[in-house]
Design an enzyme around this catalytic site. Structure first.
Site, PDB file in Angstrom:
ATOM      1  N   GLY A  49     -34.564 -23.411 -51.367  1.00 19.01           N
ATOM      2  CA  GLY A  49     -34.579 -22.830 -50.026  1.00 19.01           C
ATOM      3  C   GLY A  49     -34.972 -23.962 -49.088  1.00 19.01           C
ATOM      4  O   GLY A  49     -35.842 -24.761 -49.434  1.00 19.01           O
ATOM      5  N   ARG A  53     -50.203 -15.333 -51.593  1.00 23.33           N
ATOM      6  CA  ARG A  53     -49.100 -15.656 -50.693  1.00 23.33           C
ATOM      7  C   ARG A  53     -48.417 -14.344 -50.301  1.00 23.33           C
ATOM      8  O   ARG A  53     -48.087 -13.529 -51.153  1.00 23.33           O
ATOM      9  CB  ARG A  53     -48.095 -16.553 -51.399  1.00 23.33           C
ATOM     10  CG  ARG A  53     -46.863 -16.773 -50.560  1.00 23.33           C
ATOM     11  CD  ARG A  53     -45.796 -17.515 -51.334  1.00 23.33           C
ATOM     12  NE  ARG A  53     -44.638 -17.705 -50.488  1.00 23.33           N
ATOM     13  CZ  ARG A  53     -43.393 -17.531 -50.911  1.00 23.33           C
ATOM     14  NH1 ARG A  53     -43.148 -17.141 -52.144  1.00 23.33           N
ATOM     15  NH2 ARG A  53     -42.392 -17.745 -50.087  1.00 23.33           N
ATOM     16  N   ASN A 106     -48.914 -16.034 -56.324  1.00 26.90           N
ATOM     17  CA  ASN A 106     -47.642 -15.884 -55.620  1.00 26.90           C
ATOM     18  C   ASN A 106     -46.816 -14.884 -56.417  1.00 26.90           C
ATOM     19  O   ASN A 106     -46.278 -15.205 -57.468  1.00 26.90           O
ATOM     20  CB  ASN A 106     -46.944 -17.251 -55.550  1.00 26.90           C
ATOM     21  CG  ASN A 106     -45.622 -17.187 -54.813  1.00 26.90           C
ATOM     22  OD1 ASN A 106     -45.151 -16.108 -54.447  1.00 26.90           O
ATOM     23  ND2 ASN A 106     -45.019 -18.338 -54.610  1.00 26.90           N
ATOM     24  N   ASN A 112     -37.638 -36.067 -53.639  1.00 22.94           N
ATOM     25  CA  ASN A 112     -37.056 -36.786 -54.785  1.00 22.94           C
ATOM     26  C   ASN A 112     -35.730 -37.486 -54.554  1.00 22.94           C
ATOM     27  O   ASN A 112     -35.368 -38.364 -55.322  1.00 22.94           O
ATOM     28  CB  ASN A 112     -36.879 -35.817 -55.965  1.00 22.94           C
ATOM     29  CG  ASN A 112     -38.206 -35.350 -56.514  1.00 22.94           C
ATOM     30  OD1 ASN A 112     -39.015 -36.176 -56.947  1.00 22.94           O
ATOM     31  ND2 ASN A 112     -38.448 -34.063 -56.467  1.00 22.94           N
ATOM     32  N   GLY A 115     -35.829 -27.842 -50.201  1.00 22.90           N
ATOM     33  CA  GLY A 115     -35.881 -27.409 -51.598  1.00 22.90           C
ATOM     34  C   GLY A 115     -34.665 -26.545 -51.841  1.00 22.90           C
ATOM     35  O   GLY A 115     -33.695 -26.603 -51.074  1.00 22.90           O
ATOM     36  N   LYS A 163     -46.619 -16.297 -60.145  1.00 18.01           N
ATOM     37  CA  LYS A 163     -47.083 -17.667 -60.389  1.00 18.01           C
ATOM     38  C   LYS A 163     -48.555 -17.744 -60.012  1.00 18.01           C
ATOM     39  O   LYS A 163     -48.967 -17.103 -59.044  1.00 18.01           O
ATOM     40  CB  LYS A 163     -46.314 -18.655 -59.511  1.00 18.01           C
ATOM     41  CG  LYS A 163     -44.889 -18.885 -59.949  1.00 18.01           C
ATOM     42  CD  LYS A 163     -44.299 -20.049 -59.128  1.00 18.01           C
ATOM     43  CE  LYS A 163     -42.827 -19.814 -58.906  1.00 18.01           C
ATOM     44  NZ  LYS A 163     -42.277 -20.359 -57.701  1.00 18.01           N
ATOM     45  N   GLU A 206     -48.190 -26.048 -51.541  1.00 17.10           N
ATOM     46  CA  GLU A 206     -48.466 -24.749 -50.932  1.00 17.10           C
ATOM     47  C   GLU A 206     -49.678 -24.063 -51.575  1.00 17.10           C
ATOM     48  O   GLU A 206     -50.440 -23.390 -50.893  1.00 17.10           O
ATOM     49  CB  GLU A 206     -47.213 -23.864 -51.011  1.00 17.10           C
ATOM     50  CG  GLU A 206     -46.118 -24.411 -50.093  1.00 17.10           C
ATOM     51  CD  GLU A 206     -44.762 -23.734 -50.265  1.00 17.10           C
ATOM     52  OE1 GLU A 206     -44.511 -22.738 -49.587  1.00 17.10           O
ATOM     53  OE2 GLU A 206     -43.957 -24.212 -51.087  1.00 17.10           O
ATOM     54  N   HIS A 239     -41.607 -20.577 -45.050  1.00 17.56           N
ATOM     55  CA  HIS A 239     -42.182 -21.844 -45.553  1.00 17.56           C
ATOM     56  C   HIS A 239     -43.308 -22.334 -44.633  1.00 17.56           C
ATOM     57  O   HIS A 239     -43.610 -23.532 -44.590  1.00 17.56           O
ATOM     58  CB  HIS A 239     -41.131 -22.982 -45.608  1.00 17.56           C
ATOM     59  CG  HIS A 239     -40.028 -22.793 -46.602  1.00 17.56           C
ATOM     60  ND1 HIS A 239     -38.722 -23.110 -46.311  1.00 17.56           N
ATOM     61  CD2 HIS A 239     -40.027 -22.346 -47.869  1.00 17.56           C
ATOM     62  CE1 HIS A 239     -37.953 -22.869 -47.360  1.00 17.56           C
ATOM     63  NE2 HIS A 239     -38.732 -22.396 -48.328  1.00 17.56           N
ATOM     64  N   ARG A 269     -27.708 -20.351 -50.357  1.00 13.58           N
ATOM     65  CA  ARG A 269     -27.591 -19.616 -49.090  1.00 13.58           C
ATOM     66  C   ARG A 269     -26.736 -20.411 -48.100  1.00 13.58           C
ATOM     67  O   ARG A 269     -26.849 -21.639 -48.032  1.00 13.58           O
ATOM     68  CB  ARG A 269     -28.964 -19.383 -48.465  1.00 13.58           C
ATOM     69  CG  ARG A 269     -29.870 -18.474 -49.260  1.00 13.58           C
ATOM     70  CD  ARG A 269     -31.119 -18.146 -48.427  1.00 13.58           C
ATOM     71  NE  ARG A 269     -32.157 -17.567 -49.251  1.00 13.58           N
ATOM     72  CZ  ARG A 269     -33.374 -18.084 -49.404  1.00 13.58           C
ATOM     73  NH1 ARG A 269     -33.713 -19.195 -48.768  1.00 13.58           N
ATOM     74  NH2 ARG A 269     -34.260 -17.484 -50.174  1.00 13.58           N
TER      75      ARG A 269
HETATM   76  P1  ADP Z   1     -37.810 -24.020 -54.426  1.00 11.30           P
HETATM   77  O1  ADP Z   1     -39.324 -24.089 -54.380  1.00 11.30           O
HETATM   78  O2  ADP Z   1     -37.176 -23.579 -53.150  1.00 11.30           O
HETATM   79  O3  ADP Z   1     -37.257 -23.342 -55.628  1.00 11.30           O
HETATM   80  P2  ADP Z   1     -38.016 -26.887 -54.883  1.00 11.30           P
HETATM   81  O4  ADP Z   1     -38.750 -27.373 -53.695  1.00 11.30           O
HETATM   82  O5  ADP Z   1     -38.727 -26.847 -56.182  1.00 11.30           O
HETATM   83  O6  ADP Z   1     -37.299 -25.515 -54.573  1.00 11.30           O
HETATM   84  O7  ADP Z   1     -36.710 -27.791 -55.032  1.00 11.30           O
HETATM   85  C1  ADP Z   1     -35.829 -27.588 -56.103  1.00 11.30           C
HETATM   86  C2  ADP Z   1     -34.611 -28.478 -55.883  1.00 11.30           C
HETATM   87  O8  ADP Z   1     -35.005 -29.832 -55.755  1.00 11.30           O
HETATM   88  C3  ADP Z   1     -33.640 -28.475 -57.052  1.00 11.30           C
HETATM   89  O9  ADP Z   1     -32.739 -27.419 -56.983  1.00 11.30           O
HETATM   90  C4  ADP Z   1     -32.951 -29.806 -56.895  1.00 11.30           C
HETATM   91  O10 ADP Z   1     -31.819 -29.608 -56.060  1.00 11.30           O
HETATM   92  C5  ADP Z   1     -33.937 -30.676 -56.149  1.00 11.30           C
HETATM   93  N1  ADP Z   1     -34.447 -31.791 -56.954  1.00 11.30           N
HETATM   94  C6  ADP Z   1     -35.489 -31.798 -57.816  1.00 11.30           C
HETATM   95  N2  ADP Z   1     -35.630 -33.020 -58.380  1.00 11.30           N
HETATM   96  C7  ADP Z   1     -34.650 -33.806 -57.858  1.00 11.30           C
HETATM   97  C8  ADP Z   1     -34.252 -35.170 -58.035  1.00 11.30           C
HETATM   98  N3  ADP Z   1     -34.896 -35.988 -58.852  1.00 11.30           N
HETATM   99  N4  ADP Z   1     -33.196 -35.617 -57.315  1.00 11.30           N
HETATM  100  C9  ADP Z   1     -32.531 -34.801 -56.488  1.00 11.30           C
HETATM  101  N5  ADP Z   1     -32.859 -33.509 -56.276  1.00 11.30           N
HETATM  102  C10 ADP Z   1     -33.899 -33.012 -56.957  1.00 11.30           C
END
Ligand code: ADP
Length: 396
Positions: free
Chosen positions: A211, A90, A7, A335, A209, A14, A384, A179, A240
């Site tokens: 995004g 990707r 990616n 989470n 996430g 990555k 992914e 996504h 965003r």
């Molecule tokens: P991306 O791939 O778009 O960077 P991710 O899917 O890895 O994002 O999600 C990252 C986000 O997930 C973090 O910015 C945070 O807001 C949230 N996150 C991660 N762990 C937790 C948790 N234990 N509780 C609440 N939110 C969480």
């Protein structure tokens, strides 16, 4: 077969090496600050994560370091490049040219390049990564997996904007969605996990996430999604804005003395929950803590975020004339029981009831709806890289 999944961003890369039979991750890592100075973070399965500074003027050096690490006598996980059967890349934007993954050929590369205008930050970087890989692994088959491909089944009524039709015909202005690899993986896995027949199912996937996007998947095919021509549309995200009144752009430009680039920078990097929380954080762990401590901005950010997701779920239930299952995924979706509970709190009219105990768990396949719920609600961790590896093996 071992598949190297890549990616590639403009200054980062990555990677994961995945054994396609066992679906185990043999090693993973990240190259950062490519073109600036450079560092490699590398972790073999069951081993320590090690970060080292390495000069990476271009992506070619970065990929060479990845290959060196994977084949290293001490920390490597394969003896030679011969043990890497294929590479899965990707690719962010496939426009209308790619409705599925493809084996990368010169014609494919030319077609991806034609989509560069649609994703000027991402596609050129993806191409650089592919070309660097081709140079160092000339005999290894490569596959491109597109973020947009899964959404190509959307009907015209879902992908057209209320703009002059000629903008679609001349400039390809339409909804594409992103996504897609995650929405595809999670919708399939949710059906399997919940015992639904994918080919006769109505599933809403909420990929929440940093995004964030949401999709309506009818009988296994995407019929609508919240991101648009670019990933800026739809849900409120980490930084965003998601959907806004487009006239705000002119209004803010005048009030704040900004040009188009300045406004776009605000909408992409300074808005979302970061902006609403008065710059407290884009991370939901901080926002939840802030909300619990009585911070009104954090509370507003959490509420606006969850309300927007709930409204999209309602509109996609309408789009599909019902919904059998809702799947939460990605960092927040997997989470944050708090966010899930706040969203589901709006959906009682769909007959949804929540299993409060199950909803407190995190990070695994879970059913969080109660036994009497009319719609099944699940947490399905996305993967992914594994999805890209599977697509790659299927094509080579
Ligand atoms: P991306 O791939 O778009 O960077 P991710 O899917 O890895 O994002 O999600 C990252 C986000 O997930 C973090 O910015 C945070 O807001 C949230 N996150 C991660 N762990 C937790 C948790 N234990 N509780 C609440 N939110 C969480």
């Amino acid at each position: 077969m071992n598949v190297l999944v890549i990616n590639c961003g403009s200054s980062s890369l990555k990677f994961q090496l995945i054994n396609s039979e066992s679906e185990e991750v043999l090693a993973k890592g990240l190259c950062e600050r490519i073109g600036i100075d450079g560092s490699l973070t590398y972790q073999p399965e069951g081993g320590e994560k090690v970060k080292s500074d390495k000069a990476m003027p271009t992506h070619t050096e970065a990929i060479q370091f990845v290959i060196d690490a994977l084949t290293d006598e001490k920390t490597g996980v394969v003896k030679s490049l011969d043990e890497i059967g294929a590479v899965g890349h990707r690719i962010v934007h496939g426009g209308e040219k790619f409705a599925s993954s493809v084996v990368i050929t010169d014609e494919v590369l030319a077609a991806v390049e034609e989509c560069n205008d649609l994703a000027p930050l991402h596609n050129p970087a993806n191409l650089i990564g592919i070309n660097a890989c081709k140079k160092l692994m000339p005999g290894t088959p490569m596959v491109g997996v597109f973020d947009t491909a899964f959404h190509q089944t959307m009907p015209e009524k879902a992908y057209l904007y209320g703009l002059p039709y000629e903008y679609y015909e001349k400039h390809a202005v339409r909804r594409y969605g992103f996504h897609g690899t995650s929405h595809s993986f999670v919708s399939k896995h949710a059906a399997e996990f919940l015992g639904l027949d994918l080919s006769a199912s109505k599933i809403i996937v909420a990929h929440l996430g940093n995004g964030a996007s949401i999709s309506a998947v009818l009988n296994g095919q995407c019929v609508d999604t919240s991101m648009g021509l670019t990933p800026l549309e739809g849900l409120v995200m980490g930084t965003r804005s998601g959907d806004i009144d487009p006239a705000i752009m002119e209004y803010i430009a005048k009030k704040e003395g900004l040009d188009i680039a300045g406004v776009m920078n605000v909408l992409n990097k300074k808005s979302g929950v970061l902006g609403i929380s008065n710059n407290l954080s884009s991370d939901f762990r901080d926002l939840e803590e802030g909300m619990n401590d009585g911070n009104k901005y954090a509370k507003a950010a959490m509420e606006v975020f969850c309300y927007r997701v709930a409204k999209y779920i309602g509109s996609y239930a309408a789009a599909m004339n019902g919904v059998d299952a809702i799947a939460f995924t990605a960092g927040i979706g997997e989470n944050s029981g708090t966010v899930r509970k706040m969203i589901l709190g709006y959906l009682g009219y769909l007959g949804i009831t929540v299993d409060e105990e199950a909803n407190k768990k995190r990070g695994e396949d879970l059913v969080i709806s109660a036994a009497d719920s009319k719609v099944k609600v699940a947490v399905i961790p996305t993967n992914e890289e594994l999805a890209i590896a599977r697509e790659t093996v299927a094509l080579v």
